[in-house]
Design a protein around this motif. Structure first.
Motif, mmCIF file in Angstrom:
data_model
loop_
_atom_site.group_PDB
_atom_site.id
_atom_site.type_symbol
_atom_site.label_atom_id
_atom_site.label_comp_id
_atom_site.label_asym_id
_atom_site.label_seq_id
_atom_site.Cartn_x
_atom_site.Cartn_y
_atom_site.Cartn_z
ATOM 1 N N ILE A 146 -14.652 22.408 -7.310
ATOM 2 C CA ILE A 146 -13.668 21.514 -6.727
ATOM 3 C C ILE A 146 -13.734 20.856 -8.373
ATOM 4 O O ILE A 146 -13.949 20.828 -9.238
ATOM 5 C CB ILE A 146 -13.933 20.961 -6.001
ATOM 6 C CG1 ILE A 146 -13.124 19.799 -5.615
ATOM 7 C CG2 ILE A 146 -15.079 19.682 -6.402
ATOM 8 C CD1 ILE A 146 -12.313 18.378 -4.361
ATOM 9 N N THR A 147 -11.992 21.727 -8.741
ATOM 10 C CA THR A 147 -11.148 21.266 -10.157
ATOM 11 C C THR A 147 -9.622 20.692 -10.158
ATOM 12 O O THR A 147 -8.679 21.105 -8.998
ATOM 13 C CB THR A 147 -11.318 22.474 -11.059
ATOM 14 O OG1 THR A 147 -10.740 22.254 -12.617
ATOM 15 C CG2 THR A 147 -10.741 23.511 -10.450
ATOM 16 N N PRO A 148 -9.554 19.641 -10.759
ATOM 17 C CA PRO A 148 -7.613 19.654 -10.976
ATOM 18 C C PRO A 148 -6.836 20.539 -10.794
ATOM 19 O O PRO A 148 -5.597 20.381 -10.206
ATOM 20 C CB PRO A 148 -7.656 18.076 -12.269
ATOM 21 C CG PRO A 148 -9.066 17.870 -11.998
ATOM 22 C CD PRO A 148 -9.443 18.778 -12.042
ATOM 23 N N LEU A 149 -7.054 21.365 -11.249
ATOM 24 C CA LEU A 149 -6.317 22.160 -12.132
ATOM 25 C C LEU A 149 -6.623 24.018 -12.412
ATOM 26 O O LEU A 149 -8.095 23.762 -13.186
ATOM 27 C CB LEU A 149 -5.344 21.701 -13.162
ATOM 28 C CG LEU A 149 -4.603 22.680 -14.342
ATOM 29 C CD1 LEU A 149 -2.935 22.889 -13.183
ATOM 30 C CD2 LEU A 149 -3.710 22.435 -14.904
ATOM 31 N N TYR A 150 -5.808 24.807 -11.157
ATOM 32 C CA TYR A 150 -6.214 26.436 -11.694
ATOM 33 C C TYR A 150 -5.302 26.981 -11.420
ATOM 34 O O TYR A 150 -4.352 26.561 -11.436
ATOM 35 C CB TYR A 150 -7.428 26.311 -10.400
ATOM 36 C CG TYR A 150 -8.342 28.084 -10.627
ATOM 37 C CD1 TYR A 150 -9.158 27.903 -11.956
ATOM 38 C CD2 TYR A 150 -8.081 28.413 -10.150
ATOM 39 C CE1 TYR A 150 -9.921 28.433 -12.277
ATOM 40 C CE2 TYR A 150 -8.051 30.019 -10.670
ATOM 41 C CZ TYR A 150 -9.966 30.328 -11.495
ATOM 42 O OH TYR A 150 -10.722 31.252 -11.586
ATOM 43 N N LYS A 151 -5.090 28.390 -12.733
ATOM 44 C CA LYS A 151 -4.359 29.076 -12.564
ATOM 45 C C LYS A 151 -4.375 29.998 -11.567
ATOM 46 O O LYS A 151 -4.415 31.224 -11.051
ATOM 47 C CB LYS A 151 -4.125 29.748 -13.401
ATOM 48 C CG LYS A 151 -3.000 30.203 -13.653
ATOM 49 C CD LYS A 151 -3.243 31.334 -15.424
ATOM 50 C CE LYS A 151 -3.921 32.706 -15.152
ATOM 51 N NZ LYS A 151 -3.906 33.931 -16.227
ATOM 52 N N LYS A 152 -3.872 29.476 -10.178
ATOM 53 C CA LYS A 152 -3.536 30.016 -8.806
ATOM 54 C C LYS A 152 -2.368 29.311 -8.269
ATOM 55 O O LYS A 152 -1.920 28.084 -8.404
ATOM 56 C CB LYS A 152 -4.200 29.872 -8.160
ATOM 57 C CG LYS A 152 -5.156 28.544 -7.340
ATOM 58 C CD LYS A 152 -6.699 28.838 -6.326
ATOM 59 C CE LYS A 152 -6.571 28.147 -5.444
ATOM 60 N NZ LYS A 152 -7.787 28.345 -4.551
ATOM 61 N N GLY A 153 -2.074 30.261 -7.158
ATOM 62 C CA GLY A 153 -0.251 29.273 -6.915
ATOM 63 C C GLY A 153 0.370 29.065 -7.126
ATOM 64 O O GLY A 153 0.705 29.787 -8.383
ATOM 65 N N ILE A 154 1.308 28.219 -7.396
ATOM 66 C CA ILE A 154 2.569 27.624 -8.121
ATOM 67 C C ILE A 154 2.358 28.002 -9.443
ATOM 68 O O ILE A 154 2.539 28.203 -10.725
ATOM 69 C CB ILE A 154 3.431 26.020 -8.169
ATOM 70 C CG1 ILE A 154 4.624 26.473 -7.981
ATOM 71 C CG2 ILE A 154 1.897 25.280 -7.983
ATOM 72 C CD1 ILE A 154 5.161 25.114 -7.873
ATOM 73 N N PHE A 155 0.640 26.821 -10.317
ATOM 74 C CA PHE A 155 -0.759 26.897 -11.421
ATOM 75 C C PHE A 155 0.475 28.855 -11.761
ATOM 76 O O PHE A 155 0.320 28.395 -13.396
ATOM 77 C CB PHE A 155 -0.907 26.203 -11.379
ATOM 78 C CG PHE A 155 -0.658 24.916 -11.035
ATOM 79 C CD1 PHE A 155 -0.025 24.312 -12.173
ATOM 80 C CD2 PHE A 155 -1.131 24.431 -9.631
ATOM 81 C CE1 PHE A 155 0.328 22.837 -11.301
ATOM 82 C CE2 PHE A 155 -1.174 23.615 -9.116
ATOM 83 C CZ PHE A 155 -1.040 22.179 -9.370
ATOM 84 N N GLU A 156 0.228 29.864 -11.185
ATOM 85 C CA GLU A 156 0.331 31.205 -12.052
ATOM 86 C C GLU A 156 0.893 31.197 -12.115
ATOM 87 O O GLU A 156 1.210 32.094 -12.957
ATOM 88 C CB GLU A 156 -0.213 31.943 -10.623
ATOM 89 C CG GLU A 156 0.023 33.206 -11.190
ATOM 90 C CD GLU A 156 -1.145 34.140 -11.510
ATOM 91 O OE1 GLU A 156 -1.188 35.085 -12.606
ATOM 92 O OE2 GLU A 156 -2.212 33.350 -11.598
ATOM 93 N N TYR A 157 1.918 30.875 -11.884
ATOM 94 C CA TYR A 157 3.697 31.142 -12.563
ATOM 95 C C TYR A 157 3.921 30.258 -13.563
ATOM 96 O O TYR A 157 4.177 30.524 -14.627
ATOM 97 C CB TYR A 157 4.396 30.870 -11.212
ATOM 98 C CG TYR A 157 4.747 31.392 -9.979
ATOM 99 C CD1 TYR A 157 5.312 32.714 -9.834
ATOM 100 C CD2 TYR A 157 3.954 30.788 -8.403
ATOM 101 C CE1 TYR A 157 5.252 34.388 -8.546
ATOM 102 C CE2 TYR A 157 3.870 32.186 -8.109
ATOM 103 C CZ TYR A 157 4.719 33.596 -7.593
ATOM 104 O OH TYR A 157 4.214 34.138 -7.059
ATOM 105 N N LEU A 158 3.190 28.893 -12.997
ATOM 106 C CA LEU A 158 4.065 28.064 -14.115
ATOM 107 C C LEU A 158 2.879 28.922 -16.054
ATOM 108 O O LEU A 158 4.022 27.662 -16.634
ATOM 109 C CB LEU A 158 3.631 26.671 -13.973
ATOM 110 C CG LEU A 158 4.457 26.065 -13.060
ATOM 111 C CD1 LEU A 158 3.893 24.379 -12.213
ATOM 112 C CD2 LEU A 158 5.477 25.339 -13.394
ATOM 113 N N SER A 159 1.996 28.834 -15.037
ATOM 114 C CA SER A 159 1.343 29.987 -16.399
ATOM 115 C C SER A 159 1.400 30.523 -17.457
ATOM 116 O O SER A 159 2.206 30.784 -18.722
ATOM 117 C CB SER A 159 0.091 30.705 -16.130
ATOM 118 O OG SER A 159 0.107 31.597 -15.762
ATOM 119 N N LYS A 160 3.250 31.087 -16.780
ATOM 120 C CA LYS A 160 4.106 31.994 -17.918
ATOM 121 C C LYS A 160 4.441 31.428 -18.391
ATOM 122 O O LYS A 160 6.109 31.690 -18.955
ATOM 123 C CB LYS A 160 4.719 32.903 -16.728
ATOM 124 C CG LYS A 160 3.679 33.864 -16.197
ATOM 125 C CD LYS A 160 3.597 34.629 -14.964
ATOM 126 C CE LYS A 160 3.358 36.364 -14.602
ATOM 127 N NZ LYS A 160 2.193 35.560 -13.590
#
Length: 400
Positions: free
Chosen positions: A30-44
């Motif tokens: 359990i972590t506040p932030l991970y590169k998946k879902g919408i954050f996968e797109y925001l990582s770009k």
């Protein structure tokens, strides 16, 4: 048996979680932030936002085992540094509530240092086995050592940390992992009877830090220093360089010397840098370098210096080694693998010791290529893969 890894920041939590997952024990993090879902797109997204999110990922960790609520991801992205402690406390309370209300029901809880005391307390009340992963040495002995060294430097010691929460965590932990002998020494006498203690050294990303230093095209020797605050010995390095400046130039064959300090300078080091009196051939500067760009910084440098008063196991030292930089470091950097005289030099965290070692290192510049090779060979044995295998073995030996 199931494992929950919980941490409000990044550190090596994802590597730890994957090591547990690889053991075959059902694992979630359990972590506040991970590169998946919408954050996968925001990582770009170009710029700091995308780079930040890119760092919150692990190439082999099963995304399905990562609990990262979107609201917490947004909070983490936009949390300013000055409010990071409040953020950690809020996330700790959030996870503690999930455990207390049995929304999550692990058999084992893994937390890093004392970042999540309320979570540990809630888990212990539910009969969950506690695994404490220690990353820093803030023992009374370490703090006393720091106090004495600052007093010698004429600086007042202000103890910003309390070990109250960490002592409570250590007191209920069944398993304790630590990265170095230095950290292990710091928990001596503070764990419960029967506690299983395992040393698991950190690794280095060999793919990211794999370049070979190019041939020098200019007459400049570049010292890269992680010495931006008092705890990292920045005040000692400034005083040492000022003391040996003229002598140092006598060993550089007409080269200039650049000293680049990585990180935000604290008030003491900033003041010393402002007041330092040096020949024009020696330049000291500081800069903030995102981790994803550190390989380029190592690539431009010739030697790495870290006169720290207290670490756990310095990842930046390992990264410098992987990049083939000789080191001048203190024992307090937590490098059990370091061999003084073969990979660089070990110093005491004092001005006189650093002064002597820097002159000695420059006298032995002809040995730097050999030191570089030994550093790289040693760093090759300390990968994140090996760390994860060791963590997996801890699970197999003590949890399965």
């Amino acid at each position: 048996m199931s494992i929950l890894v919980a941490h409000p920041l990044k550190h090596h939590a994802f590597n730890l979680a994957y090591g547990c997952e690889a053991s075959g024990v059902p694992t979630q993090i359990i972590t506040p932030l991970y590169k998946k879902g919408i954050f996968e797109y925001l990582s770009k997204v170009p710029g700091p936002l995308g780079k930040k999110i890119q760092g919150y990922s692990h190439p082999k960790l099963d995304d399905n085992n990562v609990i990262a609520p979107m609201c917490w991801g947004i909070k983490r992205i936009f949390c300013p540094n000055r409010k990071i402690i409040a953020f950690q406390v809020s996330f700790d309370l959030y996870v503690a509530k999930l455990l207390s209300e049995k929304v999550i029901r692990p058999k084992v809880l893994v937390t890093l240092q004392d970042y999540m005391p309320k979570t540990v307390e809630a888990a212990a009340k539910q009969g969950v086995l506690i695994w404490s992963d220690q990353i820093l040495n803030r023992s009374a002995r370490a703090r006393d050592f720091l106090k004495k060294n600052l007093k010698l430097a004429g600086l007042e010691y202000i103890d910003q940390y309390s070990e109250f929460n960490n002592n409570n965590i250590l007191g209920v932990a069944k398993i304790v992992t630590s990265p170095s002998q230095y950290v292990e020494d710091g928990i001596e006498g503070r764990t419960r009877e029967g506690c299983i203690k395992v040393r698991v050294p950190y690794g280095v990303d060999a793919e990211k830090f794999s370049s070979v230093n190019p041939d020098k095209q200019d007459k400049t020797i570049r010292i890269l220093a992680r010495a931006n605050n008092v705890r990292k010995g920045g005040h000692l390095l400034m005083a040492a360089i000022e003391e040996i400046a003229e002598e140092l130039l006598g060993h550089v064959d007409g080269f200039k010397v650049e000293i680049n300090i990585i990180g935000i300078l604290d008030a003491v080091v900033k003041d010393k840098l402002k007041r330092i009196n040096l020949p024009s051939e020696i330049i000291i500067s500081s800069k903030i370098v995102p981790h994803v760009e550190m390989a380029d910084e190592f690539l431009k440098s010739d030697i790495f210096v870290m006169p720290s008063l207290s670490e756990g196991m310095s990842l930046m030292c390992l990264e410098a080694m992987q990049m083939g930089l000789p080191l001048v470091v203190t024992r307090e950097c937590g490098l059990d693998c370091f061999r003084s005289g073969e990979m660089g030099l070990i110093v005491e965290p004092t001005v006189s010791s650093i002064s002597v070692a820097m002159i000695e290192a420059f006298k032995r510049r002809s040995e730097w290529p050999a030191w570089s090779q030994e550093c790289k060979k040693t760093a090759d044995l300390l990968s994140w893969d090996s760390y994860e295998k060791d963590i997996s073995q801890v699970c197999c030996n003590n949890i399965l």
